[in-house]
Design a protein around this motif. Sequence first.
Motif, short mmCIF file in Angstrom:
data_model
loop_
_atom_site.label_atom_id
_atom_site.label_comp_id
_atom_site.label_asym_id
_atom_site.label_seq_id
_atom_site.Cartn_x
_atom_site.Cartn_y
_atom_site.Cartn_z
N UNK A 218 29.63 -3.42 -43.75
CA UNK A 218 28.52 -2.51 -43.51
C UNK A 218 29.09 -1.28 -42.82
N UNK A 219 28.82 -0.13 -43.35
CA UNK A 219 29.34 1.10 -42.76
C UNK A 219 28.18 1.93 -42.23
N UNK A 220 28.38 2.49 -41.06
CA UNK A 220 27.29 3.33 -40.52
C UNK A 220 27.84 4.59 -39.87
N UNK A 221 26.99 5.61 -39.85
CA UNK A 221 27.38 6.90 -39.27
C UNK A 221 26.61 7.06 -37.96
N UNK A 222 27.34 7.41 -36.91
CA UNK A 222 26.67 7.58 -35.62
C UNK A 222 27.06 8.91 -34.99
N UNK A 223 26.07 9.60 -34.43
CA UNK A 223 26.35 10.90 -33.79
C UNK A 223 26.38 10.73 -32.28
N UNK A 224 27.15 11.57 -31.59
CA UNK A 224 27.33 11.37 -30.15
C UNK A 224 26.95 12.56 -29.28
N UNK A 225 26.50 13.63 -29.87
CA UNK A 225 26.17 14.79 -29.04
C UNK A 225 24.99 14.47 -28.13
N UNK A 235 30.57 21.82 -31.47
CA UNK A 235 31.03 20.67 -32.26
C UNK A 235 29.94 19.60 -32.38
N UNK A 236 29.82 19.07 -33.56
CA UNK A 236 28.97 17.90 -33.76
C UNK A 236 29.92 16.72 -33.99
N UNK A 237 29.92 15.78 -33.06
CA UNK A 237 30.87 14.66 -33.14
C UNK A 237 30.16 13.42 -33.66
N UNK A 238 30.82 12.76 -34.60
CA UNK A 238 30.23 11.54 -35.16
C UNK A 238 31.34 10.56 -35.53
N UNK A 239 30.93 9.34 -35.81
CA UNK A 239 31.91 8.34 -36.24
C UNK A 239 31.39 7.60 -37.46
N UNK A 240 32.32 7.11 -38.26
CA UNK A 240 31.96 6.25 -39.39
C UNK A 240 32.62 4.91 -39.10
N UNK A 241 31.79 3.92 -38.84
CA UNK A 241 32.33 2.62 -38.44
C UNK A 241 32.01 1.57 -39.49
N UNK A 258 35.04 11.89 -36.12
CA UNK A 258 35.24 13.23 -36.67
C UNK A 258 34.37 14.22 -35.91
N UNK A 259 34.77 15.47 -35.94
CA UNK A 259 33.94 16.53 -35.34
C UNK A 259 33.81 17.64 -36.36
N UNK A 260 32.60 18.13 -36.52
CA UNK A 260 32.44 19.28 -37.41
C UNK A 260 32.23 20.52 -36.54
N UNK A 261 33.05 21.53 -36.79
CA UNK A 261 32.89 22.79 -36.07
C UNK A 261 31.69 23.51 -36.70
N UNK A 262 30.61 23.61 -35.96
CA UNK A 262 29.37 24.15 -36.51
C UNK A 262 29.48 25.65 -36.76
N UNK A 285 29.65 13.72 -25.46
CA UNK A 285 30.23 14.98 -25.92
C UNK A 285 29.75 16.06 -24.97
N UNK A 286 30.71 16.78 -24.37
CA UNK A 286 30.32 17.87 -23.47
C UNK A 286 31.11 19.11 -23.88
N UNK A 287 30.42 20.04 -24.50
CA UNK A 287 31.01 21.29 -24.96
C UNK A 287 32.24 21.02 -25.83
N UNK A 288 33.44 21.25 -25.29
CA UNK A 288 34.67 21.16 -26.06
C UNK A 288 35.31 19.77 -25.98
N UNK A 289 34.66 18.85 -25.25
CA UNK A 289 35.30 17.56 -24.97
C UNK A 289 34.53 16.37 -25.53
#
Lengths: 389, 274
Positions: A218-225, A235-241, A258-262, A285-289
Amino acid sequence: MKKYWQLLLIAGIIVVTFTVHYIQVANAKGKDYDFTFEKISGDDKYIDSLMFKTSLQYGMVYNSLLISKDESSLIETVHNREIPLMFQKLIDEHKNFMRGKALIANNYFEDDTKLIYMKEPEEGWKVKAGDTYSYEVDILDKVKDEKTSFSIKSQLNNRYNWVFYSDITVVNNELKLIVKQVDNDGSEKMYQVIIDLKKQQLLSETLLEEAAIDEATRTSIEAYNSYSNLGHEKYHVYSISSFDMKSPELNLISSQFRAINMETNEIIDIQLPDGLEQKLQSIEVDDNYLVIAYSTKEGIVIYRYNIGQQRWLEPITASNTEKVLNPDLNSTTSLNGKLYVMTEVNNDFVLKIFDIQQGALLYEGKVINKNMKQKYYIHITDVYELESK
Amino acid sequence: MNHYIKLVNFEVKRFSKLYLSLIIAVVAAQIIGAIVTSSFYVSNAETTMVRDQMTVSDYILTYGAYSLQNFLFSEYFFLSVIFAAALLMIYVFFIWYRDWLGKSSVIYRLLMLPTARRNVYFAKLTTILLFVFGLTAMQIILLEVVNQITQRIVPDQLWMDESIIYIYSTELLDLLYPQSPLLFVFYYVIGITAVAVIFTSILFERSYHLKGIFLAFIYCVISVGIVMVPVIVQIITNYFYTNEIYLLVTGFSVLTTALAIYLADYLLKRKINV
């Protein structure tokens, strides 16, 4: 008067009893929820201008509480329906614009001049393959106090059950939207959608990730901002687990961050240090970190990834000053370059404040309530900076 | 005003014996409940601790300490409150029908009094409210008594003192004593409206008899409809904030009560002949 004694007795009992009861309740509210900070190390100035929104479990009662250095106050709710503080502020400032809008932070964007709300498509389960939905955009010009609304048809003709917005930002008058489509079987698709705000035109809908489901995995996408940040985030940071469907505890097979530079739409792969994948207790996720923290019986370990420079910084280790009851982190949250971590020790809770960039522990102190008559659990759900008077 | 107070006093006196009996029954049930639940807890704790060789703290960790919650979740408390509420509900009808159906038609004397007939209606409404608030006030005192009794039965080590906020957060007590002023007004205004609508429905039935039952039914449906207008508008438009909905429903309830009073006044003046 004498002949009315029964009437007077009932009325008297009602008035006296209800008055005493509600005075007792008001006093208890002031006393029971009075939390204070007791410094262990660091500088008190780091909590001076902060307000912590916390969730308090006290017996079987759950309450939301605002705690600052000087006072604690209970957030009054009607039938446990609480309006989050950031939305209460928006409602107070833009009452008419906010009417009828879902209080989901991911559907909003706010900067100094505008407030944008995007309504998620409803009743997705009725949509068949080949049909589509619309992006409904409401914009409030905060300067002119004018509202504009428009709707744009999506070009995606997928079968889906739910559509969620994970992030909204505006870059050079382009509305950039991270959209997640989820189907009934749990499979997910993540898109970046770009809308020209001036021309009110759809510019692109780009598939970023796809998470499928089969019998074995089972694969899922999760966002962390940060959920409560309505402003621009680079940056919008997410993972595919991927999880093992055959193991009873759905063991993690792999996790790719992964992070997408918006701003540039570039996607950055983030490789986790060896072994960290299995210790992900908190991800912020805090700004650049990107900040990942976990707790052990000995202390807290914090990993920091500078997304712009694409490198991991030296991990921070902060040992516990008291015996930790529960090795899991009680709660973590970040705001303006600082990480706030709460852990449970003996009968109390300890708050640690770290500077994310410097990697230093700025403050450590206990959050204490001496009036509580029974065991309570408290965790921080949000941190706000108080406006200077 | 004087006539109105006299009428209220008259109504209170008429129900006072039954009301006192009701209070005694509720007090007895809850005190018995307090003794039974706390004694059962203590004997159960002692047996378990001996059988499983547990210390007091082990027992509390596994089974929990005794608190007022043990009593509040017992049938003694729940059923006694339901019983009192049901009896008062029956009295909402009885307060009118016994005036007509009793041996000597009291309604004849009441309506012939040299005062506006609506005072009879207001007096009965006030009486019901006094009884409802009286019972809820009595329950506050009773909970304190129960607290003292159970504290004396359960040993200190097994007893857990609870905050008043925690005690009054249980579902039933939160309904009777809402901690938010808005909900307090909302619940009790809805309650007053319900009683006023039932009273007016009874007067429809008394005025038009069989046809009156049908009219009373229609009137009840319309009244519920009026109270629900803000909720229906909200479902369609999703325009209002939660607090506004509560305020609007309260406002429409007041409107419904005013309509009930107006209709009752009309029926008492024009349609009910004695």
